[in-house]
Motif scaffolding. Sequence first.
Motif, mmCIF file in Angstrom:
data_model
loop_
_atom_site.group_PDB
_atom_site.id
_atom_site.type_symbol
_atom_site.label_atom_id
_atom_site.label_comp_id
_atom_site.label_asym_id
_atom_site.label_seq_id
_atom_site.Cartn_x
_atom_site.Cartn_y
_atom_site.Cartn_z
ATOM 1 N N ARG A 170 0.831 -1.197 0.000
ATOM 2 C CA ARG A 170 0.000 0.000 0.000
ATOM 3 C C ARG A 170 0.876 1.262 0.000
ATOM 4 O O ARG A 170 0.615 2.210 -0.724
ATOM 5 C CB ARG A 170 -0.913 -0.005 1.220
ATOM 6 C CG ARG A 170 -1.472 1.363 1.481
ATOM 7 C CD ARG A 170 -2.842 1.378 1.987
ATOM 8 N NE ARG A 170 -3.189 2.768 2.313
ATOM 9 C CZ ARG A 170 -4.348 3.155 2.766
ATOM 10 N NH1 ARG A 170 -5.305 2.279 2.925
ATOM 11 N NH2 ARG A 170 -4.568 4.410 3.041
ATOM 12 N N PRO B 186 -2.067 0.356 6.858
ATOM 13 C CA PRO B 186 -2.883 1.527 7.181
ATOM 14 C C PRO B 186 -3.796 1.334 8.402
ATOM 15 O O PRO B 186 -4.679 2.153 8.595
ATOM 16 C CB PRO B 186 -3.726 1.664 5.920
ATOM 17 C CG PRO B 186 -3.953 0.257 5.493
ATOM 18 C CD PRO B 186 -2.722 -0.500 5.861
ATOM 19 N N PHE B 187 -3.571 0.307 9.179
ATOM 20 C CA PHE B 187 -4.462 0.122 10.328
ATOM 21 C C PHE B 187 -4.099 1.077 11.452
ATOM 22 O O PHE B 187 -4.937 1.451 12.262
ATOM 23 C CB PHE B 187 -4.379 -1.327 10.829
ATOM 24 C CG PHE B 187 -4.827 -2.325 9.794
ATOM 25 C CD1 PHE B 187 -5.727 -1.950 8.807
ATOM 26 C CD2 PHE B 187 -4.358 -3.626 9.800
ATOM 27 C CE1 PHE B 187 -6.154 -2.864 7.850
ATOM 28 C CE2 PHE B 187 -4.781 -4.542 8.851
ATOM 29 C CZ PHE B 187 -5.674 -4.152 7.875
ATOM 30 N N GLY C 215 -6.242 16.004 14.000
ATOM 31 C CA GLY C 215 -7.301 15.145 14.536
ATOM 32 C C GLY C 215 -7.352 13.803 13.846
ATOM 33 O O GLY C 215 -7.499 12.764 14.482
ATOM 34 N N ARG D 117 -5.104 10.885 15.081
ATOM 35 C CA ARG D 117 -5.254 10.245 16.393
ATOM 36 C C ARG D 117 -5.712 8.803 16.224
ATOM 37 O O ARG D 117 -6.478 8.482 15.330
ATOM 38 C CB ARG D 117 -6.258 11.019 17.230
ATOM 39 C CG ARG D 117 -5.742 12.386 17.653
ATOM 40 C CD ARG D 117 -6.903 13.287 17.891
ATOM 41 N NE ARG D 117 -7.805 12.645 18.845
ATOM 42 C CZ ARG D 117 -7.888 13.000 20.125
ATOM 43 N NH1 ARG D 117 -7.149 13.976 20.558
ATOM 44 N NH2 ARG D 117 -8.700 12.386 20.922
ATOM 45 N N ALA D 118 -5.240 7.963 17.144
ATOM 46 C CA ALA D 118 -5.452 6.519 16.988
ATOM 47 C C ALA D 118 -6.934 6.166 16.852
ATOM 48 O O ALA D 118 -7.307 5.303 16.059
ATOM 49 C CB ALA D 118 -4.843 5.769 18.166
ATOM 50 N N ASP D 119 -7.784 6.870 17.598
ATOM 51 C CA ASP D 119 -9.195 6.481 17.543
ATOM 52 C C ASP D 119 -9.966 7.221 16.460
ATOM 53 O O ASP D 119 -11.147 6.983 16.275
ATOM 54 C CB ASP D 119 -9.853 6.661 18.924
ATOM 55 C CG ASP D 119 -9.587 8.031 19.499
ATOM 56 O OD1 ASP D 119 -8.689 8.711 18.972
ATOM 57 O OD2 ASP D 119 -10.262 8.413 20.448
ATOM 58 N N GLU D 120 -9.310 8.148 15.792
ATOM 59 C CA GLU D 120 -9.989 8.848 14.702
ATOM 60 C C GLU D 120 -9.535 8.327 13.340
ATOM 61 O O GLU D 120 -10.168 8.575 12.324
ATOM 62 C CB GLU D 120 -9.693 10.352 14.772
ATOM 63 C CG GLU D 120 -10.105 11.007 16.073
ATOM 64 C CD GLU D 120 -11.598 10.924 16.289
ATOM 65 O OE1 GLU D 120 -12.349 10.850 15.293
ATOM 66 O OE2 GLU D 120 -12.014 10.898 17.459
ATOM 67 N N TRP D 121 -8.426 7.671 13.340
ATOM 68 C CA TRP D 121 -7.812 7.258 12.075
ATOM 69 C C TRP D 121 -8.657 6.214 11.372
ATOM 70 O O TRP D 121 -9.174 5.297 11.975
ATOM 71 C CB TRP D 121 -6.422 6.701 12.366
ATOM 72 C CG TRP D 121 -5.775 6.076 11.188
ATOM 73 C CD1 TRP D 121 -5.586 4.754 10.976
ATOM 74 C CD2 TRP D 121 -5.229 6.754 10.062
ATOM 75 N NE1 TRP D 121 -4.966 4.549 9.783
ATOM 76 C CE2 TRP D 121 -4.734 5.766 9.192
ATOM 77 C CE3 TRP D 121 -5.119 8.091 9.686
ATOM 78 C CZ2 TRP D 121 -4.124 6.076 7.979
ATOM 79 C CZ3 TRP D 121 -4.517 8.402 8.487
ATOM 80 C CH2 TRP D 121 -4.025 7.403 7.635
ATOM 81 N N LYS D 122 -8.802 6.441 10.072
ATOM 82 C CA LYS D 122 -9.498 5.449 9.260
ATOM 83 C C LYS D 122 -8.496 4.864 8.274
ATOM 84 O O LYS D 122 -7.774 5.613 7.619
ATOM 85 C CB LYS D 122 -10.610 6.122 8.443
ATOM 86 C CG LYS D 122 -11.819 6.517 9.243
ATOM 87 C CD LYS D 122 -12.811 7.140 8.288
ATOM 88 C CE LYS D 122 -13.977 7.751 9.004
ATOM 89 N NZ LYS D 122 -14.847 8.447 8.050
ATOM 90 N N PRO D 123 -8.479 3.563 8.133
ATOM 91 C CA PRO D 123 -7.524 2.954 7.200
ATOM 92 C C PRO D 123 -7.728 3.426 5.763
ATOM 93 O O PRO D 123 -6.816 3.330 4.945
ATOM 94 C CB PRO D 123 -7.809 1.462 7.329
ATOM 95 C CG PRO D 123 -8.433 1.319 8.670
ATOM 96 C CD PRO D 123 -9.205 2.568 8.900
ATOM 97 N N SER D 124 -8.921 3.934 5.466
ATOM 98 C CA SER D 124 -9.142 4.370 4.096
ATOM 99 C C SER D 124 -8.536 5.744 3.819
ATOM 100 O O SER D 124 -8.470 6.175 2.678
ATOM 101 C CB SER D 124 -10.647 4.378 3.800
ATOM 102 O OG SER D 124 -11.304 5.164 4.762
ATOM 103 N N LYS E 27 -5.734 8.427 3.120
ATOM 104 C CA LYS E 27 -4.446 8.264 2.439
ATOM 105 C C LYS E 27 -3.473 9.318 2.919
ATOM 106 O O LYS E 27 -3.861 10.354 3.464
ATOM 107 C CB LYS E 27 -4.659 8.422 0.930
ATOM 108 C CG LYS E 27 -5.425 7.270 0.321
ATOM 109 C CD LYS E 27 -5.186 7.253 -1.167
ATOM 110 C CE LYS E 27 -6.459 6.952 -1.942
ATOM 111 N NZ LYS E 27 -6.268 7.184 -3.370
ATOM 112 N N ASP F 186 -8.292 26.599 18.309
ATOM 113 C CA ASP F 186 -9.105 25.910 19.324
ATOM 114 C C ASP F 186 -8.605 24.498 19.593
ATOM 115 O O ASP F 186 -9.002 23.861 20.550
ATOM 116 C CB ASP F 186 -10.569 25.841 18.872
ATOM 117 C CG ASP F 186 -11.180 27.221 18.850
ATOM 118 O OD1 ASP F 186 -10.737 28.057 19.667
ATOM 119 O OD2 ASP F 186 -12.067 27.464 18.020
ATOM 120 N N ASP F 187 -7.740 24.033 18.715
ATOM 121 C CA ASP F 187 -7.270 22.658 18.833
ATOM 122 C C ASP F 187 -5.751 22.676 18.965
ATOM 123 O O ASP F 187 -5.051 21.830 18.439
ATOM 124 C CB ASP F 187 -7.702 21.898 17.572
ATOM 125 C CG ASP F 187 -7.565 20.408 17.741
ATOM 126 O OD1 ASP F 187 -7.409 19.963 18.886
ATOM 127 O OD2 ASP F 187 -7.597 19.711 16.722
#
Lengths: 154, 535
Positions: A7, A64-65, A92, A95-102, A104, A122-123
């Motif tokens: 990939r 990409p996981f 954002g 972040r590990a819990d926001e990341w999507k393998p799709s 790129k 703000d972030d």
Amino acid sequence: MATAQRRITKEYADIQKKPLDGMRISLPSEADIHQWQILIDGPRGSPYEGGVFNLHLSLPTEYPFKPPTLSFKTKIYHPNVTNDDKGSMCLGMLRADEWKPSSKVEAVLSFAQGLLLEPQPDDAVEGGIAREYKENKKEFVKNAKAWTKQYAKK
Amino acid sequence: MTAQSVDTFVLAFSDPALNEAEPQRARVNVSVSFELFNNNHVQTLSTNQAGGDVEGLLFVPDLDTSDSCFNASMRYVPSNVTRIGDLPTEQYYYLGLAPWFSAACTKSYLAAARRVAGLDGLIVYIPNNSTGTPPPISDGTWNLNDGGQWKSENKYPVYAIPGVDGAIIMEQLAQYSGNASSPKEQNILTQEQLDPMDYVRIYTTFGLNGGSSLPTLWAFLLIVLAIVLFIIGLTSLSMHYYQRRNRRALERRIQTGEVDLETLGTRLRVPQEAINNLPTFIYVPNESKPMDTNKPVQPPLQAPSESVAAASSTPDHTLWEQPTCPICLDDFIPHETTVRSLPCHHIYHPACIDPFLLDNSSLCPVCKAKVVPQEQNAYTYEPVTNAMVRYERRARRMRLAREMRRAQTGRFGMQGGESSGRFANLRRACGRDRRISSAPSAGPTTSQIEMVEVGNRAVSSPVAALNHEGSAMQTRPPTDTNMRREWMRRRMSALVGRQPTIEEAEAERQARMPRCESSPKTVVHSLEANANSHV
């Protein structure tokens, strides 16, 4: 991990075939496809205009996981980039819990570029700079320009 | 323990051998008898076993008549002195008195005293010594030339008193020995009108110091320590119990499907059997017409459960929007590639999606929808932790507050699940908070119904309370559980002095103006309508 290798190779080839505007991507070591070097031009209209920023993108073996990490090697005066040796960028989507393998790498880099053009106070990870950005934009622009001139010369 | 003082006096007491119901015991008046009190002029030579009080009837240990010391002692010890045989054999302890005139004879006295049962200690004095204080312990006088071995041989305390005192007591000891030649005893018995059978003997008590205060300090410290340890232990125990109970409760609620595990920030994984139940198809491009050969090419290893079978029997290709696998980014080859379709109609190479579901997540990599319905309990997950309990509680509170605000403002006709989802999305976009409640909108699940109910209660109780009292604070707890909980919460925040949150302040401001166009009644009504429409 063969999946990761394949990939990343594919993404790298795609990105070289169709380069992003204002970005030059290379591999510091041909042997290691997990480490990318990115040179981003300061976007026009931003206080970083005229500077070149050296970024380092590290893709984990579980990619990409697992999300990649992005850091600034060039010092930059920005609310979303830590002002230390690491120069970690707070995105954002990384972040590990926001990341999507799709997602790129291309999207990550575009997002980083967008953040240069429009910081998100703000972030922020640098509270002082964020406050300055919100309350005294003139001063922020002045400082950012000064840093760009000092550290991100072409 | 060292001796601080020594008091020697005459004691009259009834014969313990007579077994009287009330044994008589009295100190004989000094005017007719004798007393010697010595403070600060005592040396402690040996402290063996000197626990508690050191006191007893005074006597002179008997030396063996064959011992050369026997004759030597005659100079210092009168022949009619009180011996152990002159004392009652029960109920009392004894203190020996011996002159210290030579090392050898002292050893003889020590040995003689050792033989006496009920011995409480030995008093020694140096005869013909006029100084008011016996020599210090370090003085060579007290050296028996055995390296201090005598102290370990004789398991009783040994005290030294001034020689003058010793001589006086020795002399008095001859007066109160009970022998016919000691007239004082008889005088006292008649003068004090006592039983002629009574004893009149010399008694000595030692005042001990130093040692006695140290054990009390230790005991005090130990007690404090024990109490502290007990409190810590109790707190820890109750905390463990409380946390364990909470974990169990959450576990139960997860099992009943009341709580969504994914919202707890836990990464669930899908077991292989559940993955096998997800249907696979031959890829057909979106634009082409569905073909009749669209049946599963790889029959699942296990017979699919009924729900999965029902869902997969009619694969809708128009819902397949991706020409590439989002994980490896390779294009699917029409009519050739095998794809696995998730319930959200996102398709992947089985080789790409399977390891992801197995090791990483139970959500679709593209849209984060659940891959397996929670009701199937088809997840592998870590045991419930305290962090999860805390997280769930916080999420529930936030949800409650949000429900409350919405009900109080009333006009925003947002739907329960949808709006919380929107909030969550907002937060996610800001990246400021973790996923608090990304409740999937897969029809009204039990948790959603419960949520509405909770919101309903939480809102109606303050409104009702305010209707009755017209003030934000009731003084007596209401009877209903939920109302009481709300009342407690308010009381607590009042006690702690916490600033009310925005939504609370807003709620109170609204409630304080009942003549506002949105009366509490309509609020409740609209909420019920909301709830109904939602259910």
